[in-house]
Scaffold this active site. Structure first.
Site, short mmCIF file in Angstrom:
data_model
loop_
_atom_site.label_atom_id
_atom_site.label_comp_id
_atom_site.label_asym_id
_atom_site.label_seq_id
_atom_site.Cartn_x
_atom_site.Cartn_y
_atom_site.Cartn_z
CG ASP A 25 0.08 2.29 -5.92
OD1 ASP A 25 -1.17 1.90 -5.88
OD2 ASP A 25 0.96 1.77 -4.99
CG ASN A 34 -4.73 2.13 -7.88
OD1 ASN A 34 -4.19 2.18 -6.79
ND2 ASN A 34 -6.15 1.37 -7.69
CE LYS A 35 -1.69 -4.01 -6.90
NZ LYS A 35 -0.38 -4.36 -7.19
CD GLN A 68 -2.63 -6.94 -3.94
OE1 GLN A 68 -3.08 -7.64 -4.81
NE2 GLN A 68 -1.32 -6.55 -4.16
N GLY A 87 0.75 -1.28 0.00
CA GLY A 87 -0.03 -0.12 -0.13
C GLY A 87 0.99 1.11 -0.05
O1 MRU Z 1 0.87 -3.84 -4.96
P1 MRU Z 1 0.18 -3.20 -3.70
O2 MRU Z 1 -0.67 -4.05 -2.88
O3 MRU Z 1 1.03 -2.22 -2.82
O4 MRU Z 1 -0.87 -2.17 -4.23
C1 MRU Z 1 -1.66 -1.21 -3.53
C2 MRU Z 1 -2.64 -0.46 -4.56
O5 MRU Z 1 -2.43 -0.36 -5.57
C3 MRU Z 1 -3.43 0.75 -3.49
O6 MRU Z 1 -4.57 0.85 -4.36
C4 MRU Z 1 -2.37 1.93 -3.66
O7 MRU Z 1 -1.20 1.56 -3.08
C5 MRU Z 1 -3.30 2.74 -2.54
S1 MRU Z 1 -3.29 2.21 -1.11
C6 MRU Z 1 -4.06 3.39 0.12
#
Ligand code: MRU
Length: 345
Positions: A234, A244-245, A193, A53
């Site tokens: 991100d 973002n993801k 996730q 995150g």
């Molecule tokens: O790969 P991750 O699990 O770290 O990805 C997280 C995300 O894409 C979240 O949407 C992003 O970090 C925002 S967290 C508040």
């Protein structure tokens, strides 16, 4: 207002000697804390996604530098720790922002006080992110007044950011106002996730939810049963493009086609004012084996060629609003993003 049952300390606790991190690779099956004592250990946990995150990896890295300086209060140790932690993951800019802040604070202190200065800066970043989470929750809930069913992707709650998180904090706030009927949660392949972590948090918050496979989401949106999509971020470029993801871009296309709001929530520490556009954002490519497996179980012919981009870019034009602790950028344009730079800097 109902208090969250996942406390802000759920994901990370600093006990004065080590960073205790809930191992998110093992959730929801096992609640186990990792004891991290060095910058290398923190960087490894970030790389493996035991800590994940965007805002949370920034905070963890900040404490990782302090931990290293507690062992060796030298400029060499500071340089090495910063380099290791800054490069642990490339896409979330919170990591670089936090490392740069702690490095500057430590470097400005006399040798014996470097660790204390780094620790004070880490605590400051944590406090700012907690406050940002509350402000984002309030602003996002105002924006989404009346929404009964929202769809979210990945995990953006207390496991992903200090406080109540970002997009999931907005969802929790809507629920506390009694407006929300249901959250549609996408499973978020390949590391799940959404399925593993967002259901874990929503269940503890007693917020009703339904899990769907990623591929079902556009059809569910087109079916008319979703009032808004809300996700985290991100890295947001200066023109408003959002990393973002992986899967976020497809959700934005589906939201646009059905004319429902596509809301992105994140602290201003996630905005990269020096990055002109999404095309400049480095997208993390992870181990292809993560795609060939689901929850650790092989699901494809051995050595099947695969690609594993962990994030995608959603163009600003597809984002209805960016909700930050300093206000809402709507529409999302270079001008509305630049207006958020003032309070941040
Ligand atoms: O790969 P991750 O699990 O770290 O990805 C997280 C995300 O894409 C979240 O949407 C992003 O970090 C925002 S967290 C508040």
């Amino acid at each position: 207002m109902r208090q969250p049952q996942v406390p802000s300390s759920a994901a990370l606790v600093f006990d004065g000697a080590e960073l205790l991190a809930l191992d998110q690779r093992e959730l929801p099956w096992r609640e186990r804390r990792l004891s991290l004592r060095t910058a290398d250990e923190v960087a490894d946990a970030i790389r493996r996604l035991s800590i994940r995150g965007a805002p949370l990896i920034g905070v963890a890295a900040a404490y990782g530098i302090a931990l290293e300086l507690m062992r060796d209060s030298s400029e060499h140790a500071l340089d090495r720790a910063c380099q290791t932690l800054r490069s642990a993951r490339p896409t979330a800019v919170n990591l670089a922002h936090a490392v740069d802040r702690v490095r500057a604070a430590a470097a400005a202190a006399p040798g014996p006080e470097m660790a204390a200065a780094a620790l004070a800066e880490a605590r400051a970043i944590l406090g700012e992110e907690e406050a940002a989470s509350d402000a984002i929750a309030t602003a996002g809930a105002n924006l989404l007044t009346g929404a009964r069913t929202v769809l979210t992707h990945c995990n953006t709650g207390a496991l992903a950011a200090p406080g109540r998180g970002t997009a999931l904090a907005v969802i929790a706030e809507l629920a506390s106002l009694g407006q929300l009927e249901r959250v549609i949660v996408t499973e978020t392949r390949p590391l799940l996730q959404g399925a593993r972590l967002t259901t874990y948090e929503l269940a503890r918050l007693s917020i009703p939810y339904e899990l769907v496979v990623d591929a079902a989401a556009p059809g569910v949106i087109a079916g008319g049963g979703v009032d808004a999509v809300i996700v985290g971020c991100d890295r947001v470029a200066a023109n408003g493009d959002v990393a973002n993801k992986v899967g976020t871009y497809g959700l934005a296309l589906a939201a646009g086609a059905s004319e429902i709001p596509m809301i992105v929530a994140g602290p201003t520490s996630t905005i990269d004012f020096d990055c002109p556009a999404g095309t400049e954002i480095v997208i993390e490519e992870r181990d292809p084996d993560e795609v060939r497996r689901a929850a650790g179980v092989p699901i494809a012919v051995q050595d099947t060629p695969s690609r594993n981009p962990a994030f995608d870019i959603t163009p600003a034009a597809l984002v209805t609003a960016l909700v930050t602790e300093y206000g809402v950028a709507q529409p999302v344009t270079p001008e509305t993003i630049a207006a958020l730079a003032g309070p941040r800097r």
